[in-house]
Design an enzyme around this catalytic site. Sequence first.
Site, PDB file in Angstrom:
ATOM      1  N   HIS A   1       8.137  51.249  46.916  1.00 18.23           N
ATOM      2  CA  HIS A   1       7.670  52.224  47.901  1.00 18.23           C
ATOM      3  C   HIS A   1       8.260  53.614  47.598  1.00 18.23           C
ATOM      4  O   HIS A   1       7.540  54.616  47.588  1.00 18.23           O
ATOM      5  CB  HIS A   1       8.077  51.747  49.305  1.00 18.23           C
ATOM      6  CG  HIS A   1       7.708  52.667  50.423  1.00 18.23           C
ATOM      7  ND1 HIS A   1       6.796  52.332  51.394  1.00 18.23           N
ATOM      8  CD2 HIS A   1       8.150  53.924  50.731  1.00 18.23           C
ATOM      9  CE1 HIS A   1       6.682  53.343  52.256  1.00 18.23           C
ATOM     10  NE2 HIS A   1       7.493  54.310  51.876  1.00 18.23           N
ATOM     11  N   GLU A   2       9.568  53.661  47.331  1.00 17.37           N
ATOM     12  CA  GLU A   2      10.232  54.961  47.126  1.00 17.37           C
ATOM     13  C   GLU A   2       9.854  55.582  45.783  1.00 17.37           C
ATOM     14  O   GLU A   2       9.688  56.801  45.686  1.00 17.37           O
ATOM     15  CB  GLU A   2      11.752  54.817  47.242  1.00 17.37           C
ATOM     16  CG  GLU A   2      12.269  54.259  48.566  1.00 17.37           C
ATOM     17  CD  GLU A   2      11.737  54.970  49.788  1.00 17.37           C
ATOM     18  OE1 GLU A   2      11.354  56.147  49.687  1.00 17.37           O
ATOM     19  OE2 GLU A   2      11.675  54.337  50.853  1.00 17.37           O
TER      20      GLU A   2
ATOM     21  N   GLY B   1      14.997  53.459  53.320  1.00 19.38           N
ATOM     22  CA  GLY B   1      14.774  54.132  52.042  1.00 19.38           C
ATOM     23  C   GLY B   1      14.260  55.530  52.300  1.00 19.38           C
ATOM     24  O   GLY B   1      13.621  55.787  53.328  1.00 19.38           O
TER      25      GLY B   1
ATOM     26  N   HIS C   1       6.715  57.384  46.014  1.00 17.68           N
ATOM     27  CA  HIS C   1       6.865  58.712  46.624  1.00 17.68           C
ATOM     28  C   HIS C   1       7.102  59.783  45.557  1.00 17.68           C
ATOM     29  O   HIS C   1       6.631  60.918  45.688  1.00 17.68           O
ATOM     30  CB  HIS C   1       8.063  58.733  47.586  1.00 17.68           C
ATOM     31  CG  HIS C   1       7.741  58.360  49.000  1.00 17.68           C
ATOM     32  ND1 HIS C   1       6.825  59.040  49.769  1.00 17.68           N
ATOM     33  CD2 HIS C   1       8.260  57.405  49.817  1.00 17.68           C
ATOM     34  CE1 HIS C   1       6.784  58.503  50.986  1.00 17.68           C
ATOM     35  NE2 HIS C   1       7.641  57.502  51.035  1.00 17.68           N
TER      36      HIS C   1
ATOM     37  N   CYS D   1       6.749  53.969  56.987  1.00 19.48           N
ATOM     38  CA  CYS D   1       7.252  55.110  56.218  1.00 19.48           C
ATOM     39  C   CYS D   1       7.663  56.198  57.198  1.00 19.48           C
ATOM     40  O   CYS D   1       6.923  56.479  58.145  1.00 19.48           O
ATOM     41  CB  CYS D   1       6.157  55.625  55.280  1.00 19.48           C
ATOM     42  SG  CYS D   1       6.660  57.043  54.298  1.00 19.48           S
ATOM     43  N   LEU D   2       8.842  56.794  56.983  1.00 14.62           N
ATOM     44  CA  LEU D   2       9.323  57.832  57.898  1.00 14.62           C
ATOM     45  C   LEU D   2       8.383  59.035  57.935  1.00 14.62           C
ATOM     46  O   LEU D   2       8.403  59.801  58.890  1.00 14.62           O
ATOM     47  CB  LEU D   2      10.734  58.280  57.484  1.00 14.62           C
ATOM     48  CG  LEU D   2      11.829  57.209  57.628  1.00 14.62           C
ATOM     49  CD1 LEU D   2      13.143  57.710  57.068  1.00 14.62           C
ATOM     50  CD2 LEU D   2      11.991  56.779  59.077  1.00 14.62           C
TER      51      LEU D   2
HETATM   52 NI    NI Z   1       8.044  56.205  52.668  1.00 12.47          NI
END
Ligand code: NI
Length: 186
Positions: free
Chosen positions: A139-140, A46, A143, A97-98
């Site tokens: 999660h996204e 994601g 953001h 998370c990236l």
């Molecule tokens: Ni993330």
Amino acid sequence: MSVLKLYEYPDVVLRQKCEKVTTVDDELRRFLDDMLETMYADKGCGLAAPQVGCTKRVIVLDPNPSDEDLSARQPMFLINPEIIWRSEDTVFFNEGCLSLPEQRAEVERFAKVRVHYVDYNGVEQEILADDLLAIILQHEIDHLDGILYIDHLSRLKRSRLLNKLEKYRLECNRKQISHDKQEISV
Ligand code: NI
């Protein structure tokens, strides 16, 4: 398509509340395609616009981002996604998370969510999600409101994780290596 630059914690762009998209045009679709390519390149499942430095309410995701079997991929593009229903039951999931490379922590999420969004073609859609898809969506969408998964942790767990992130980055600098992206992160 091109791979975009990833913005990492503590960049301020990750803390901004994103703006609604008003027009779904080819320019936006090109951006969504680039986001998806970036997500696959970084082995994520994601990615939200602030993670590539853009404050529009758009996310891309794929609960099955397989490298071996490209036909198994299930990419989704969500514009202006909004959670319109949450289940009473919750689940814990070990999230990454990236934007916080190589770190993970257990986060409590709603087990199911219903999400309203606009798709790649500008058509309004609704999806009832459970399992991994429900986790990724929460999660996204967080953001897009400047919320990171570490915000859901206790102060102690958060500071431990951030210390580990700091150590990991120092180690990377010392060895002059880039992130070893083995695990799936959202
Ligand atoms: Ni993330």
